[in-house]
Design a protein around this motif. Structure first.
Motif, PDB file in Angstrom:
ATOM      1  N   GLU A  47       0.813  -1.216   0.000  1.00 15.40           N
ATOM      2  CA  GLU A  47       0.000   0.000   0.000  1.00 15.40           C
ATOM      3  C   GLU A  47       0.847   1.266   0.000  1.00 15.40           C
ATOM      4  N   MET A  48       0.213   2.347  -0.414  1.00 17.64           N
ATOM      5  CA  MET A  48       0.849   3.665  -0.478  1.00 17.64           C
ATOM      6  C   MET A  48       0.010   4.645   0.340  1.00 17.64           C
ATOM      7  N   ASP A  49       0.684   5.493   1.080  1.00 21.05           N
ATOM      8  CA  ASP A  49       0.001   6.517   1.866  1.00 21.05           C
ATOM      9  C   ASP A  49      -0.721   7.460   0.906  1.00 21.05           C
ATOM     10  N   PRO A  50      -2.057   7.565   1.002  1.00 23.94           N
ATOM     11  CA  PRO A  50      -2.800   8.434   0.083  1.00 23.94           C
ATOM     12  C   PRO A  50      -2.430   9.912   0.201  1.00 23.94           C
ATOM     13  N   HIS A  51      -1.834  10.295   1.333  1.00 24.19           N
ATOM     14  CA  HIS A  51      -1.471  11.694   1.569  1.00 24.19           C
ATOM     15  C   HIS A  51      -0.003  11.988   1.274  1.00 24.19           C
ATOM     16  N   ASP A  52       0.795  10.935   1.096  1.00 25.16           N
ATOM     17  CA  ASP A  52       2.221  11.095   0.821  1.00 25.16           C
ATOM     18  C   ASP A  52       2.667   9.931  -0.060  1.00 25.16           C
ATOM     19  N   HIS A  53       2.685  10.141  -1.344  1.00 23.24           N
ATOM     20  CA  HIS A  53       2.935   9.071  -2.305  1.00 23.24           C
ATOM     21  C   HIS A  53       4.365   8.543  -2.287  1.00 23.24           C
ATOM     22  N   ASP A  54       5.220   9.121  -1.479  1.00 23.35           N
ATOM     23  CA  ASP A  54       6.580   8.610  -1.339  1.00 23.35           C
ATOM     24  C   ASP A  54       6.644   7.476  -0.321  1.00 23.35           C
ATOM     25  N   HIS A  55       5.649   7.376   0.536  1.00 20.19           N
ATOM     26  CA  HIS A  55       5.668   6.383   1.608  1.00 20.19           C
ATOM     27  C   HIS A  55       4.810   5.178   1.242  1.00 20.19           C
ATOM     28  N   VAL A  56       5.457   4.006   1.266  1.00 29.41           N
ATOM     29  CA  VAL A  56       4.787   2.752   0.950  1.00 29.41           C
ATOM     30  C   VAL A  56       4.993   1.782   2.108  1.00 29.41           C
ATOM     31  N   PHE A  57       4.068   0.838   2.219  1.00 27.23           N
ATOM     32  CA  PHE A  57       4.096  -0.129   3.320  1.00 27.23           C
ATOM     33  C   PHE A  57       4.270  -1.527   2.763  1.00 27.23           C
ATOM     34  N   GLY A  58       4.992  -2.354   3.506  1.00 26.08           N
ATOM     35  CA  GLY A  58       5.126  -3.740   3.114  1.00 26.08           C
ATOM     36  C   GLY A  58       6.163  -4.461   3.951  1.00 26.08           C
ATOM     37  N   LEU A  59       6.546  -5.626   3.457  1.00 30.38           N
ATOM     38  CA  LEU A  59       7.580  -6.431   4.097  1.00 30.38           C
ATOM     39  C   LEU A  59       8.927  -5.939   3.590  1.00 30.38           C
ATOM     40  N   CYS A  60       9.758  -5.484   4.509  1.00 30.29           N
ATOM     41  CA  CYS A  60      11.068  -4.918   4.171  1.00 30.29           C
ATOM     42  C   CYS A  60      12.150  -5.852   4.697  1.00 30.29           C
ATOM     43  N   ASP A  61      12.971  -6.354   3.787  1.00 27.50           N
ATOM     44  CA  ASP A  61      14.031  -7.281   4.148  1.00 27.50           C
ATOM     45  C   ASP A  61      15.338  -6.742   3.577  1.00 27.50           C
ATOM     46  N   LEU A  62      16.192  -6.213   4.438  1.00 28.99           N
ATOM     47  CA  LEU A  62      17.453  -5.635   3.995  1.00 28.99           C
ATOM     48  C   LEU A  62      18.566  -6.664   3.891  1.00 28.99           C
ATOM     49  N   GLY A  63      18.219  -7.939   4.070  1.00 30.55           N
ATOM     50  CA  GLY A  63      19.206  -8.996   3.937  1.00 30.55           C
ATOM     51  C   GLY A  63      20.088  -9.162   5.158  1.00 30.55           C
ATOM     52  N   LEU A  64      19.645  -8.659   6.299  1.00 26.01           N
ATOM     53  CA  LEU A  64      20.435  -8.726   7.527  1.00 26.01           C
ATOM     54  C   LEU A  64      19.898  -9.761   8.511  1.00 26.01           C
ATOM     55  N   GLY A  65      18.868 -10.512   8.082  1.00 26.49           N
ATOM     56  CA  GLY A  65      18.301 -11.546   8.936  1.00 26.49           C
ATOM     57  C   GLY A  65      17.112 -11.126   9.773  1.00 26.49           C
ATOM     58  N   TYR A  66      16.628  -9.895   9.575  1.00 29.26           N
ATOM     59  CA  TYR A  66      15.528  -9.390  10.383  1.00 29.26           C
ATOM     60  C   TYR A  66      14.453  -8.717   9.519  1.00 29.26           C
ATOM     61  N   PRO A  67      13.751  -9.464   8.674  1.00 31.63           N
ATOM     62  CA  PRO A  67      12.695  -8.850   7.864  1.00 31.63           C
ATOM     63  C   PRO A  67      11.577  -8.335   8.769  1.00 31.63           C
ATOM     64  N   GLU A  68      10.975  -7.209   8.364  1.00 30.69           N
ATOM     65  CA  GLU A  68       9.919  -6.633   9.185  1.00 30.69           C
ATOM     66  C   GLU A  68       8.917  -5.887   8.331  1.00 30.69           C
ATOM     67  N   LEU A  69       7.720  -5.738   8.879  1.00 31.84           N
ATOM     68  CA  LEU A  69       6.691  -4.934   8.238  1.00 31.84           C
ATOM     69  C   LEU A  69       6.919  -3.481   8.614  1.00 31.84           C
ATOM     70  N   GLY A  70       6.745  -2.580   7.642  1.00 36.29           N
ATOM     71  CA  GLY A  70       6.908  -1.177   7.963  1.00 36.29           C
ATOM     72  C   GLY A  70       6.767  -0.276   6.757  1.00 36.29           C
ATOM     73  N   TRP A  71       6.881   1.004   7.031  1.00 35.50           N
ATOM     74  CA  TRP A  71       6.798   2.045   6.008  1.00 35.50           C
ATOM     75  C   TRP A  71       8.198   2.383   5.520  1.00 35.50           C
ATOM     76  N   VAL A  72       8.314   2.679   4.239  1.00 39.45           N
ATOM     77  CA  VAL A  72       9.598   3.004   3.643  1.00 39.45           C
ATOM     78  C   VAL A  72       9.393   4.074   2.574  1.00 39.45           C
ATOM     79  N   SER A  73      10.423   4.818   2.295  1.00 43.61           N
ATOM     80  CA  SER A  73      10.384   5.877   1.287  1.00 43.61           C
ATOM     81  C   SER A  73      10.782   5.316  -0.080  1.00 43.61           C
ATOM     82  N   LEU A  74       9.951   5.532  -1.083  1.00 47.06           N
ATOM     83  CA  LEU A  74      10.300   5.117  -2.445  1.00 47.06           C
ATOM     84  C   LEU A  74      11.544   5.842  -2.938  1.00 47.06           C
ATOM     85  N   ALA A  75      11.678   7.110  -2.571  1.00 42.32           N
ATOM     86  CA  ALA A  75      12.858   7.877  -2.992  1.00 42.32           C
ATOM     87  C   ALA A  75      14.129   7.258  -2.413  1.00 42.32           C
TER      88      ALA A  75
END
Length: 115
Positions: A47-75
């Motif tokens: 999903e994308m924040d309807p008020h801020d199109h740069d912020h999206v939500f989902g499963l974020c896995d940076l490859g460090l062994g700790y995937p998590e749900l959260g908001w992230v900046s597309l930029a």
């Protein structure tokens, strides 16, 4: 630079963002998968924040062994480069097989995103 998210995917992310504001326990399937081809990072976005199109939500896995749900900046995702300097890519063949909560549960158990 290639667009990380297509117009169609953006529309679906925004629709999901609006629905998540209206519905408790909203659990859609991921709309798009982004990844670093030369590093271990993966994002399954729902999903994308309807008020801020740069912020999206989902499963974020940076490859460090700790995937998590959260908001992230597309930029910020778009500015990332892996070990060899390659940019983040959209998985053109990604087709979700389950809801985000199922991907998140499996990722927590495995310590990485499991496709």
């Amino acid at each position: 630079m290639t667009k990380l998210i297509t117009d169609e995917q953006c529309a679906q992310l925004l629709a999901n963002g609006r629905q998540s504001l209206e519905q408790d326990n909203f659990d859609p399937a991921p709309v798009v998968k982004l990844f670093t081809p030369d590093a271990g990072a993966t994002w399954l976005l729902t999903e994308m924040d309807p008020h801020d199109h740069d912020h999206v939500f989902g499963l974020c896995d940076l490859g460090l062994g700790y995937p998590e749900l959260g908001w992230v900046s597309l930029a910020e995702i778009g500015a990332l480069r892996g070990r060899l300097g390659l940019p983040v890519e959209r998985d053109l063949h990604f087709a979700p097989q389950k809801r985000l909560s199922a991907y998140a549960r499996e990722a927590r158990l495995a310590g990485r995103t499991v496709m």
